[in-house]
Design a protein around this motif. Structure first.
Motif, PDB file in Angstrom:
ATOM      1  N   GLY A  29       0.473   5.050  -1.547  1.00 21.74           N
ATOM      2  CA  GLY A  29       1.058   6.182  -0.835  1.00 21.74           C
ATOM      3  C   GLY A  29       1.887   7.061  -1.739  1.00 21.74           C
ATOM      4  O   GLY A  29       1.652   8.265  -1.837  1.00 21.74           O
ATOM      5  N   ALA A  30       2.817   6.475  -2.444  1.00 24.42           N
ATOM      6  CA  ALA A  30       3.696   7.258  -3.307  1.00 24.42           C
ATOM      7  C   ALA A  30       2.926   7.908  -4.445  1.00 24.42           C
ATOM      8  O   ALA A  30       3.089   9.098  -4.724  1.00 24.42           O
ATOM      9  CB  ALA A  30       4.810   6.376  -3.860  1.00 24.42           C
ATOM     10  N   THR A  31       2.087   7.165  -5.105  1.00 23.15           N
ATOM     11  CA  THR A  31       1.359   7.678  -6.259  1.00 23.15           C
ATOM     12  C   THR A  31       0.422   8.813  -5.865  1.00 23.15           C
ATOM     13  O   THR A  31       0.468   9.898  -6.442  1.00 23.15           O
ATOM     14  CB  THR A  31       0.551   6.551  -6.943  1.00 23.15           C
ATOM     15  N   LEU A  32      -0.420   8.565  -4.880  1.00 19.06           N
ATOM     16  CA  LEU A  32      -1.415   9.575  -4.510  1.00 19.06           C
ATOM     17  C   LEU A  32      -0.789  10.782  -3.841  1.00 19.06           C
ATOM     18  O   LEU A  32      -1.227  11.904  -4.056  1.00 19.06           O
ATOM     19  CB  LEU A  32      -2.481   8.957  -3.603  1.00 19.06           C
ATOM     20  N   THR A  33       0.229  10.568  -3.032  1.00 23.07           N
ATOM     21  CA  THR A  33       0.884  11.686  -2.368  1.00 23.07           C
ATOM     22  C   THR A  33       1.522  12.613  -3.388  1.00 23.07           C
ATOM     23  O   THR A  33       1.404  13.833  -3.295  1.00 23.07           O
ATOM     24  CB  THR A  33       1.932  11.184  -1.358  1.00 23.07           C
ATOM     25  N   ARG A  85      -3.815  14.148   0.762  1.00 26.38           N
ATOM     26  CA  ARG A  85      -4.434  14.003   2.083  1.00 26.38           C
ATOM     27  C   ARG A  85      -5.126  12.645   2.195  1.00 26.38           C
ATOM     28  O   ARG A  85      -5.043  11.975   3.222  1.00 26.38           O
ATOM     29  CB  ARG A  85      -5.423  15.132   2.337  1.00 26.38           C
ATOM     30  N   THR A  86      -5.792  12.233   1.115  1.00 27.98           N
ATOM     31  CA  THR A  86      -6.439  10.922   1.092  1.00 27.98           C
ATOM     32  C   THR A  86      -5.406   9.821   1.294  1.00 27.98           C
ATOM     33  O   THR A  86      -5.620   8.885   2.062  1.00 27.98           O
ATOM     34  CB  THR A  86      -7.194  10.716  -0.238  1.00 27.98           C
ATOM     35  N   ALA A  87      -4.284   9.927   0.603  1.00 27.93           N
ATOM     36  CA  ALA A  87      -3.226   8.914   0.731  1.00 27.93           C
ATOM     37  C   ALA A  87      -2.697   8.853   2.155  1.00 27.93           C
ATOM     38  O   ALA A  87      -2.504   7.762   2.704  1.00 27.93           O
ATOM     39  CB  ALA A  87      -2.085   9.219  -0.241  1.00 27.93           C
ATOM     40  N   ARG A  88      -2.467   9.997   2.765  1.00 25.32           N
ATOM     41  CA  ARG A  88      -1.968  10.006   4.146  1.00 25.32           C
ATOM     42  C   ARG A  88      -2.982   9.366   5.097  1.00 25.32           C
ATOM     43  O   ARG A  88      -2.616   8.602   5.985  1.00 25.32           O
ATOM     44  CB  ARG A  88      -1.613  11.423   4.574  1.00 25.32           C
ATOM     45  N   ARG A  89      -4.276   9.637   4.885  1.00 20.23           N
ATOM     46  CA  ARG A  89      -5.312   9.025   5.726  1.00 20.23           C
ATOM     47  C   ARG A  89      -5.332   7.515   5.527  1.00 20.23           C
ATOM     48  O   ARG A  89      -5.381   6.744   6.490  1.00 20.23           O
ATOM     49  CB  ARG A  89      -6.689   9.601   5.395  1.00 20.23           C
ATOM     50  N   LEU A  90      -5.249   7.076   4.270  1.00 18.68           N
ATOM     51  CA  LEU A  90      -5.245   5.637   3.988  1.00 18.68           C
ATOM     52  C   LEU A  90      -4.047   4.942   4.613  1.00 18.68           C
ATOM     53  O   LEU A  90      -4.161   3.829   5.129  1.00 18.68           O
ATOM     54  CB  LEU A  90      -5.275   5.385   2.481  1.00 18.68           C
ATOM     55  N   GLU A 104       0.834  -1.199   0.000  1.00 19.60           N
ATOM     56  CA  GLU A 104       0.000   0.000   0.000  1.00 19.60           C
ATOM     57  C   GLU A 104       0.868   1.247   0.000  1.00 19.60           C
ATOM     58  O   GLU A 104       0.599   2.204  -0.724  1.00 19.60           O
ATOM     59  CB  GLU A 104      -0.932   0.001   1.208  1.00 19.60           C
ATOM     60  N   ARG A 105       1.901   1.239   0.811  1.00 19.64           N
ATOM     61  CA  ARG A 105       2.818   2.386   0.830  1.00 19.64           C
ATOM     62  C   ARG A 105       3.493   2.570  -0.522  1.00 19.64           C
ATOM     63  O   ARG A 105       3.654   3.687  -0.993  1.00 19.64           O
ATOM     64  CB  ARG A 105       3.890   2.189   1.903  1.00 19.64           C
ATOM     65  N   ALA A 106       3.916   1.465  -1.128  1.00 19.54           N
ATOM     66  CA  ALA A 106       4.683   1.535  -2.374  1.00 19.54           C
ATOM     67  C   ALA A 106       3.882   2.105  -3.526  1.00 19.54           C
ATOM     68  O   ALA A 106       4.414   2.903  -4.300  1.00 19.54           O
ATOM     69  CB  ALA A 106       5.210   0.145  -2.755  1.00 19.54           C
ATOM     70  N   GLU A 127      -4.686   4.610   8.303  1.00 18.15           N
ATOM     71  CA  GLU A 127      -5.649   3.537   8.529  1.00 18.15           C
ATOM     72  C   GLU A 127      -4.999   2.173   8.330  1.00 18.15           C
ATOM     73  O   GLU A 127      -5.327   1.218   9.030  1.00 18.15           O
ATOM     74  CB  GLU A 127      -6.847   3.696   7.588  1.00 18.15           C
ATOM     75  N   SER A 128      -4.088   2.093   7.391  1.00 13.35           N
ATOM     76  CA  SER A 128      -3.377   0.845   7.148  1.00 13.35           C
ATOM     77  C   SER A 128      -2.563   0.449   8.377  1.00 13.35           C
ATOM     78  O   SER A 128      -2.526  -0.731   8.755  1.00 13.35           O
ATOM     79  CB  SER A 128      -2.463   0.995   5.928  1.00 13.35           C
ATOM     80  N   GLU A 129      -1.931   1.408   9.011  1.00 12.94           N
ATOM     81  CA  GLU A 129      -1.175   1.139  10.239  1.00 12.94           C
ATOM     82  C   GLU A 129      -2.118   0.666  11.352  1.00 12.94           C
ATOM     83  O   GLU A 129      -1.777  -0.236  12.116  1.00 12.94           O
ATOM     84  CB  GLU A 129      -0.390   2.376  10.684  1.00 12.94           C
ATOM     85  N   GLU A 130      -3.309   1.275  11.432  1.00 11.53           N
ATOM     86  CA  GLU A 130      -4.289   0.843  12.433  1.00 11.53           C
ATOM     87  C   GLU A 130      -4.746  -0.594  12.150  1.00 11.53           C
ATOM     88  O   GLU A 130      -4.884  -1.394  13.076  1.00 11.53           O
ATOM     89  CB  GLU A 130      -5.491   1.785  12.444  1.00 11.53           C
TER      90      GLU A 130
END
Length: 161
Positions: free
Chosen positions: A77-81, A93-98, A72-74, A101-104
């Motif tokens: 996260g990278a693409t959307l950020t 902002r959506t990517a950071r929220r996702l 998900e990060r790869a 949530e992934s960490e949770e």
């Protein structure tokens, strides 16, 4: 992972690392298979519990979720950020929220792993009712998350075409 992103008016040209995309989608398939097993366990509670399946699933849960989080990060996260805002939606902002949530979800997976690994022992970590809620909460949330990620990936692929 984004290899290039440039803004052209209201559209975005995005190049997605295909191997990262394949890993993300394969991870989705593996998570969905795991969700099916978790649902099977939940459906068997409280009387029809396969202790060996619980322990095997507990062993697998951590590695599947660890890989899912990395994938998900790869790609997301990278693409959307890097994309930032597209029209009126702030994808960064959506990517950071996702990612938060992934960490949770990863933390919930660790708690679920602990609970599953003690099923059938003299001192289970949680009762069967609590375990049922934990299982259902986890696999239902993961299925929703995977559906969202797949929709986002398809939208990114359409914008890259």
């Amino acid at each position: 992972m984004v290899t290039a992103a440039t803004r052209r008016r209201d559209t975005m040209v995005v190049h997605i690392d295909e191997s990262a995309l394949r890993r993300l989608l394969a991870g989705h398939d593996e998570q969905l298979a795991l969700c099916d097993i978790l649902e099977q366990i939940a459906d068997g509670l409280p009387k029809d519990v396969d202790t060996a399946l619980c322990h095997k699933t507990a062993d697998r849960l951590y590695s599947v979720m660890q890989l899912a989080t990395a994938n998900e990060r790869a790609i997301l996260g990278a693409t959307l950020t890097e994309m930032g805002a597209v029209r009126h939606l702030d994808l960064g902002r959506t990517a950071r929220r996702l990612l938060r949530e992934s960490e949770e979800d990863f933390s919930h997976a660790e708690e679920l792993q602990d609970a599953l690994s003690t099923v059938g022992s003299e001192r289970p970590a949680v009762g069967t009712d609590a375990l049922g809620y934990m299982l259902r909460g986890f696999f239902e949330a993961r299925k929703r998350r995977i559906a969202l990620e797949r929709e986002m990936v398809m939208a990114l692929l359409a914008s890259a075409a």
